[in-house]
Design a protein around this motif. Structure first.
Motif, PDB file in Angstrom:
ATOM      1  N   THR A 182       0.663  -0.909   0.344  1.00 26.10           N
ATOM      2  CA  THR A 182      -0.030  -0.092  -0.446  1.00 26.10           C
ATOM      3  C   THR A 182       1.187   1.479  -0.005  1.00 26.10           C
ATOM      4  O   THR A 182       2.103   1.352   0.882  1.00 26.10           O
ATOM      5  N   VAL A 183       0.259   2.427  -0.560  1.00 29.28           N
ATOM      6  CA  VAL A 183       1.048   3.539  -0.944  1.00 29.28           C
ATOM      7  C   VAL A 183       0.434   4.573  -0.800  1.00 29.28           C
ATOM      8  O   VAL A 183      -0.644   4.805  -0.958  1.00 29.28           O
ATOM      9  N   VAL A 184       1.125   5.282   0.421  1.00 26.02           N
ATOM     10  CA  VAL A 184       0.088   6.483   1.271  1.00 26.02           C
ATOM     11  C   VAL A 184       1.262   7.617   0.707  1.00 26.02           C
ATOM     12  O   VAL A 184       2.281   7.702   0.415  1.00 26.02           O
ATOM     13  N   LYS A 185       0.661   8.399   0.181  1.00 22.60           N
ATOM     14  CA  LYS A 185       0.569   9.970  -0.512  1.00 22.60           C
ATOM     15  C   LYS A 185       0.423  11.177   0.826  1.00 22.60           C
ATOM     16  O   LYS A 185      -0.564  10.799   1.519  1.00 22.60           O
ATOM     17  N   VAL A 186       1.871  11.651   1.261  1.00 21.35           N
ATOM     18  CA  VAL A 186       1.630  12.432   2.201  1.00 21.35           C
ATOM     19  C   VAL A 186       1.984  13.507   1.682  1.00 21.35           C
ATOM     20  O   VAL A 186       2.508  14.494   1.317  1.00 21.35           O
ATOM     21  N   SER A 187       0.835  14.788   2.073  1.00 24.74           N
ATOM     22  CA  SER A 187       0.910  16.182   1.914  1.00 24.74           C
ATOM     23  C   SER A 187       1.886  16.926   2.638  1.00 24.74           C
ATOM     24  O   SER A 187       2.132  16.948   3.962  1.00 24.74           O
ATOM     25  N   GLY A 188       2.416  17.936   1.989  1.00 26.61           N
ATOM     26  CA  GLY A 188       3.552  18.649   2.699  1.00 26.61           C
ATOM     27  C   GLY A 188       5.377  18.519   1.635  1.00 26.61           C
ATOM     28  O   GLY A 188       4.771  17.757   0.439  1.00 26.61           O
ATOM     29  N   LYS A 189       6.144  19.439   2.711  1.00 30.14           N
ATOM     30  CA  LYS A 189       6.965  18.739   1.880  1.00 30.14           C
ATOM     31  C   LYS A 189       7.446  17.615   2.110  1.00 30.14           C
ATOM     32  O   LYS A 189       7.262  17.486   2.618  1.00 30.14           O
ATOM     33  N   GLY A 190       8.401  17.392   1.105  1.00 31.61           N
ATOM     34  CA  GLY A 190       8.916  16.435   1.452  1.00 31.61           C
ATOM     35  C   GLY A 190      10.578  16.448   1.984  1.00 31.61           C
ATOM     36  O   GLY A 190      11.050  17.137   2.854  1.00 31.61           O
ATOM     37  N   PRO A 191      11.251  14.602   1.979  1.00 35.57           N
ATOM     38  CA  PRO A 191      11.831  15.551   2.802  1.00 35.57           C
ATOM     39  C   PRO A 191      13.234  16.052   2.061  1.00 35.57           C
ATOM     40  O   PRO A 191      13.389  16.482   0.493  1.00 35.57           O
ATOM     41  N   ARG A 192      14.143  16.516   2.991  1.00 32.92           N
ATOM     42  CA  ARG A 192      15.280  17.718   2.808  1.00 32.92           C
ATOM     43  C   ARG A 192      15.523  17.607   1.189  1.00 32.92           C
ATOM     44  O   ARG A 192      16.302  18.644   0.538  1.00 32.92           O
ATOM     45  N   GLY A 193      16.508  16.142   1.336  1.00 37.27           N
ATOM     46  CA  GLY A 193      17.281  15.515   0.214  1.00 37.27           C
ATOM     47  C   GLY A 193      16.609  15.997  -0.341  1.00 37.27           C
ATOM     48  O   GLY A 193      17.721  15.598  -2.080  1.00 37.27           O
ATOM     49  N   SER A 194      15.898  15.810  -1.321  1.00 30.37           N
ATOM     50  CA  SER A 194      14.658  15.320  -1.994  1.00 30.37           C
ATOM     51  C   SER A 194      14.073  17.052  -2.911  1.00 30.37           C
ATOM     52  O   SER A 194      13.598  16.544  -4.210  1.00 30.37           O
ATOM     53  N   ARG A 195      14.116  17.751  -1.898  1.00 25.78           N
ATOM     54  CA  ARG A 195      13.945  18.586  -2.718  1.00 25.78           C
ATOM     55  C   ARG A 195      15.371  19.969  -3.026  1.00 25.78           C
ATOM     56  O   ARG A 195      16.487  19.701  -2.832  1.00 25.78           O
ATOM     57  N   PRO A 196      15.395  20.796  -4.851  1.00 30.54           N
ATOM     58  CA  PRO A 196      15.936  21.683  -4.862  1.00 30.54           C
ATOM     59  C   PRO A 196      16.287  22.602  -3.843  1.00 30.54           C
ATOM     60  O   PRO A 196      15.532  22.905  -3.079  1.00 30.54           O
ATOM     61  N   LYS A 197      17.581  22.875  -4.514  1.00 29.45           N
ATOM     62  CA  LYS A 197      17.973  23.908  -3.136  1.00 29.45           C
ATOM     63  C   LYS A 197      17.724  24.949  -4.098  1.00 29.45           C
ATOM     64  O   LYS A 197      17.568  25.529  -5.416  1.00 29.45           O
ATOM     65  N   LYS A 198      17.833  26.130  -3.267  1.00 28.05           N
ATOM     66  CA  LYS A 198      16.988  27.814  -4.134  1.00 28.05           C
ATOM     67  C   LYS A 198      17.800  28.665  -4.406  1.00 28.05           C
ATOM     68  O   LYS A 198      19.702  28.191  -4.185  1.00 28.05           O
ATOM     69  N   PRO A 199      18.121  28.827  -5.046  1.00 23.69           N
ATOM     70  CA  PRO A 199      19.099  29.687  -6.002  1.00 23.69           C
ATOM     71  C   PRO A 199      19.582  30.646  -5.625  1.00 23.69           C
ATOM     72  O   PRO A 199      19.424  31.825  -4.601  1.00 23.69           O
ATOM     73  N   LYS A 200      21.485  30.782  -5.814  1.00 24.08           N
ATOM     74  CA  LYS A 200      21.507  32.623  -5.235  1.00 24.08           C
ATOM     75  C   LYS A 200      21.895  32.981  -6.141  1.00 24.08           C
ATOM     76  O   LYS A 200      22.380  32.880  -6.961  1.00 24.08           O
ATOM     77  N   GLY A 201      21.996  33.755  -5.275  1.00 23.80           N
ATOM     78  CA  GLY A 201      21.941  35.147  -6.372  1.00 23.80           C
ATOM     79  C   GLY A 201      23.536  35.602  -6.181  1.00 23.80           C
ATOM     80  O   GLY A 201      24.261  35.182  -5.739  1.00 23.80           O
ATOM     81  N   PRO A 202      24.091  36.561  -7.338  1.00 23.37           N
ATOM     82  CA  PRO A 202      25.241  36.681  -7.702  1.00 23.37           C
ATOM     83  C   PRO A 202      26.270  37.623  -6.468  1.00 23.37           C
ATOM     84  O   PRO A 202      27.437  37.399  -6.384  1.00 23.37           O
ATOM     85  N   PHE A 203      25.485  38.121  -5.855  1.00 29.75           N
ATOM     86  CA  PHE A 203      25.753  39.037  -4.575  1.00 29.75           C
ATOM     87  C   PHE A 203      25.776  38.231  -2.655  1.00 29.75           C
ATOM     88  O   PHE A 203      26.281  38.575  -2.015  1.00 29.75           O
ATOM     89  N   TRP A 204      25.598  36.515  -3.450  1.00 31.61           N
ATOM     90  CA  TRP A 204      25.804  36.216  -1.901  1.00 31.61           C
ATOM     91  C   TRP A 204      26.832  35.981  -0.982  1.00 31.61           C
ATOM     92  O   TRP A 204      27.938  35.369  -2.209  1.00 31.61           O
ATOM     93  N   VAL A 205      26.724  36.130  -0.099  1.00 34.36           N
ATOM     94  CA  VAL A 205      27.756  35.693   0.397  1.00 34.36           C
ATOM     95  C   VAL A 205      27.791  35.057   1.891  1.00 34.36           C
ATOM     96  O   VAL A 205      26.650  34.912   2.722  1.00 34.36           O
ATOM     97  N   LYS A 206      28.633  34.186   2.462  1.00 36.01           N
ATOM     98  CA  LYS A 206      28.349  33.361   3.241  1.00 36.01           C
ATOM     99  C   LYS A 206      28.808  34.176   4.508  1.00 36.01           C
ATOM    100  O   LYS A 206      29.617  34.525   4.848  1.00 36.01           O
ATOM    101  N   ARG A 207      28.412  34.159   5.207  1.00 32.31           N
ATOM    102  CA  ARG A 207      27.997  34.190   7.232  1.00 32.31           C
ATOM    103  C   ARG A 207      29.266  33.732   7.777  1.00 32.31           C
ATOM    104  O   ARG A 207      28.170  32.780   7.674  1.00 32.31           O
ATOM    105  N   GLN A 208      29.651  34.106   8.156  1.00 31.83           N
ATOM    106  CA  GLN A 208      30.202  32.893   9.520  1.00 31.83           C
ATOM    107  C   GLN A 208      29.668  33.278  10.434  1.00 31.83           C
ATOM    108  O   GLN A 208      29.431  34.362  10.874  1.00 31.83           O
TER     109      GLN A 208
END
Length: 168
Positions: free
Chosen positions: A142-168
């Motif tokens: 039996t396959v059950v569909k769950v609504s909502g977001k999928g697991p974190r690894g299966s979601r596409p990453k948000k695009p990063k802009g050209p001026f994105w700087v990683k903060r420490q």
């Protein structure tokens, strides 16, 4: 050599017309005279008649290599060069066994052919049984569909802009 010189097997047959001596080649049709095939006769000796058991052994070994589970699994993951080499070996090994066992004692050839044939039938039965179990498990799953977001690894990453700087 043991089968050729075994006194207990001398003139012991299996079938009254065909396999009358298990310590000698099966010799279905006797040619009356023997002849040599260049390059091959050094491996198998002179050909004195038509031996059916080595040809049946060759066919059984070809079927075993063709329908073997490991052959199918390894061929799926092989490169084109490896696949062509496996295909060549699938033909060469049975032909090589034909050359080696053509003048061998029929008891030895019969033993290897019977073992190969039983192994082929057994593996086909086991694969059929496993396939039926997988189909039965898939039908009851039996396959059950769950609504909502999928697991974190299966979601596409948000695009990063050209001026994105990683903060420490």
């Amino acid at each position: 050599t043991g089968l050729n010189s075994n006194v207990a097997l001398r003139h012991e047959g299996l079938l009254p017309v065909w396999l009358t001596d298990l310590s000698a080649p099966d010799l279905l049709v006797n040619f009356g005279t023997s002849f040599h095939v260049p390059l091959i006769s050094s491996l198998m000796g002179p050909i004195a008649g038509f031996n059916l058991l080595p040809i049946l052994l060759c066919a059984a070994m070809y079927l075993q290599s063709k329908y073997g589970a490991q052959a199918q699994a390894s061929q799926a993951a092989a490169t084109p060069e490896q696949a062509s080499q496996q295909k060549m070996m699938r033909v060469m090994l049975p032909v090589m066994m034909l050359v080696f066992f053509y003048n061998a004692p029929s008891g030895l050839t019969l033993y290897i052919m019977a073992s190969t044939t039983v192994g082929l039938i057994e593996s086909r039965y086991i694969r059929k049984h496993l396939r039926e179990e997988e189909e039965q498990a898939a039908a009851t799953e039996t396959v059950v569909k769950v609504s909502g977001k999928g697991p974190r690894g299966s979601r596409p990453k948000k695009p990063k802009g050209p001026f994105w700087v990683k903060r420490q």
